[in-house]
Design an enzyme around this catalytic site. Structure first.
Site, mmCIF file in Angstrom:
data_model
loop_
_atom_site.group_PDB
_atom_site.id
_atom_site.type_symbol
_atom_site.label_atom_id
_atom_site.label_comp_id
_atom_site.label_asym_id
_atom_site.label_seq_id
_atom_site.Cartn_x
_atom_site.Cartn_y
_atom_site.Cartn_z
ATOM 1 N N CYS A 1 0.855 -1.175 0.000
ATOM 2 C CA CYS A 1 0.000 0.000 0.000
ATOM 3 C C CYS A 1 0.894 1.228 0.000
ATOM 4 O O CYS A 1 2.119 1.113 0.122
ATOM 5 C CB CYS A 1 -0.935 -0.019 1.220
ATOM 6 S SG CYS A 1 -2.324 1.145 1.088
ATOM 7 N N ARG B 1 -3.610 3.352 12.621
ATOM 8 C CA ARG B 1 -3.111 4.589 12.022
ATOM 9 C C ARG B 1 -2.117 5.294 12.934
ATOM 10 O O ARG B 1 -1.277 6.050 12.468
ATOM 11 C CB ARG B 1 -4.282 5.480 11.631
ATOM 12 C CG ARG B 1 -5.070 4.858 10.467
ATOM 13 C CD ARG B 1 -6.369 5.548 10.137
ATOM 14 N NE ARG B 1 -7.060 4.813 9.075
ATOM 15 C CZ ARG B 1 -8.271 5.088 8.646
ATOM 16 N NH1 ARG B 1 -8.948 6.095 9.181
ATOM 17 N NH2 ARG B 1 -8.821 4.365 7.674
ATOM 18 N N SER C 1 -6.707 -3.575 14.701
ATOM 19 C CA SER C 1 -6.170 -2.834 15.838
ATOM 20 C C SER C 1 -7.231 -2.403 16.834
ATOM 21 O O SER C 1 -7.032 -2.471 18.047
ATOM 22 C CB SER C 1 -5.402 -1.616 15.335
ATOM 23 O OG SER C 1 -6.255 -0.747 14.592
ATOM 24 N N LYS D 1 -12.308 -5.159 2.171
ATOM 25 C CA LYS D 1 -11.759 -4.209 3.151
ATOM 26 C C LYS D 1 -12.758 -3.083 3.346
ATOM 27 O O LYS D 1 -12.985 -2.268 2.459
ATOM 28 C CB LYS D 1 -10.414 -3.667 2.680
ATOM 29 C CG LYS D 1 -9.742 -2.759 3.704
ATOM 30 C CD LYS D 1 -8.355 -2.343 3.231
ATOM 31 C CE LYS D 1 -7.669 -1.475 4.261
ATOM 32 N NZ LYS D 1 -6.308 -1.068 3.836
ATOM 33 N N LYS E 1 -11.476 -7.828 6.230
ATOM 34 C CA LYS E 1 -10.955 -6.883 7.219
ATOM 35 C C LYS E 1 -11.964 -5.767 7.423
ATOM 36 O O LYS E 1 -12.382 -5.150 6.447
ATOM 37 C CB LYS E 1 -9.621 -6.308 6.725
ATOM 38 C CG LYS E 1 -8.980 -5.302 7.670
ATOM 39 C CD LYS E 1 -7.706 -4.725 7.076
ATOM 40 C CE LYS E 1 -7.099 -3.717 8.044
ATOM 41 N NZ LYS E 1 -5.884 -3.070 7.477
ATOM 42 N N CYS F 1 -0.219 4.220 1.867
ATOM 43 C CA CYS F 1 -0.667 5.178 2.881
ATOM 44 C C CYS F 1 0.414 5.517 3.894
ATOM 45 O O CYS F 1 0.464 6.656 4.388
ATOM 46 C CB CYS F 1 -1.927 4.669 3.574
ATOM 47 S SG CYS F 1 -1.735 3.102 4.437
ATOM 48 N N TYR G 1 -2.753 -9.221 16.459
ATOM 49 C CA TYR G 1 -1.752 -8.702 17.379
ATOM 50 C C TYR G 1 -1.677 -9.551 18.636
ATOM 51 O O TYR G 1 -0.763 -9.384 19.449
ATOM 52 C CB TYR G 1 -2.076 -7.243 17.732
ATOM 53 C CG TYR G 1 -2.196 -6.370 16.505
ATOM 54 C CD1 TYR G 1 -1.063 -5.847 15.878
ATOM 55 C CD2 TYR G 1 -3.442 -6.106 15.932
ATOM 56 C CE1 TYR G 1 -1.170 -5.086 14.732
ATOM 57 C CE2 TYR G 1 -3.549 -5.328 14.788
ATOM 58 C CZ TYR G 1 -2.417 -4.828 14.188
ATOM 59 O OH TYR G 1 -2.528 -4.081 13.048
#
Length: 324
Positions: free
Chosen positions: A118, A203, A272, A193, A246, A120, A311
């Site tokens: 990606c 982020r 997250s 997504k 996602k 970003c 995670y």
């Protein structure tokens, strides 16, 4: 009529284990790693307790722990020192992700390294593609993303995982990889997504919040189920080898629907925000973290996921060892 005695199969640990339908295994897990340029010590992500940004000089210490736990796969996200309009560092041979891939594969060649593809984290504007005026331009972004994917493959990535949500990204990246001689590198497509509020802590970790606007013109509306299945079908037809959903928890129905549509491996991203909520509630003493993590990840697996990016991967392996 005699009523059914379902409790007969729940009378002991051994009996419950005998009839258990869904299992979590270490081999199901993919652990995300954040690598950042221009830092010397690892930095904890404030909104994600226990998750860190790592400098290259400390990366292998973390990877050694991952390997020793038996986790077989990681997915890499990079934060460069310098960002620009086109995300130049995303495809640079000396880019942070490329250097991290080479470092890991040299030390631990058996570890499966997945490269998130990606822009970003690399663009000054924080969007996942190139801009035309103040809009993300789909087709010019595709060529740029193909360059990034080939660069990651050349660095030694085992799997390319495009997360940019552009139309046609699987087709263009597959073509570029094949032309560059990487016909055997699989594509793990972020096929479904959603434009989700659960991405906030990521982020922070990836330093990738858009500088203006949002990503709703290219990520999916969370209200749409049939569109999600159309997106996944397109990616499969274009050459994807894995299909990802996602986020996971608010979209278990999508995972289940997708399981009925495809024979490809399904990856669920336990994102997250899902992680942060459990951590926050656990720190307040409101829930038992171990039990909730096990139940959460079992639910994702039961819905139809083959693999889970989470995670909690390191924690889960330790929980599973405790129960052996």
């Amino acid at each position: 009529m005699i009523f059914k005695r379902h409790r007969r199969l729940r009378g002991s640990d051994a009996l419950r284990d005998l009839v258990r339908e869904t299992y979590l295994q270490t081999s199901d897990l993919i652990y995300p790693l954040f690598i950042k340029e221009d830092i010397e010590e690892k930095q904890e992500v404030t909104s994600m307790p226990g998750v860190y940004q790592f400098p290259l000089n400390l990366l292998l210490i973390e990877v050694e722990e991952i390997v020793n736990l038996g986790i077989k796969s990681v997915i890499l996200f990079g934060i460069p020192k310098e960002k620009d309009e086109i995300g130049s560092q995303a495809s640079d041979v000396q880019g942070i992700v490329q250097r991290a891939i080479r470092l890991i594969k040299e030390a631990y060649p058996q570890l499966l390294v997945i490269a998130d593809t990606c822009l970003c984290e690399f663009t000054s504007h924080g969007h996942c593609g190139l801009l035309k005026s103040d809009q993300v331009d789909n087709d010019s972004s595709l060529a740029r993303l193909a360059e990034v994917a080939v660069s990651q493959a050349r660095a030694g990535a085992d799997i390319i995982a495009p997360s940019n949500a552009m139309d046609g990204f699987v087709y263009v990246i597959r073509q570029a990889l094949d032309e560059a001689g990487f016909q055997n590198i699989p594509i793990m497509s972020y096929a479904i997504k959603f434009a989700s509020s659960f991405y906030g802590p990521f982020r922070d970790a990836g330093e990738s919040a858009p500088a203006f606007g949002n990503r709703k013109t290219y990520q999916m509306d969370p209200a749409n189920r049939l569109e999600a299945l159309r997106e996944a079908r397109s990616d499969e037809e274009e050459g994807a080898d894995f299909l990802m959903v996602k986020p996971a928890l608010a979209f278990l129905d999508i995972i289940r629907d997708l399981r009925g549509q495809t024979q490809l491996p399904i990856v669920a991203y336990n994102v997250s925000g899902e992680y942060a909520m459990i951590k926050a509630a656990s720190q307040q003493g409101w829930i038992d973290e171990k039990s909730v993590v096990l139940e959460t990840l079992l639910g994702i697996k039961r819905a139809g996921a083959d693999l889970i990016i989470t995670y909690f991967a390191k924690d889960l392996v330790r929980y599973l060892k405790e129960e052996e």
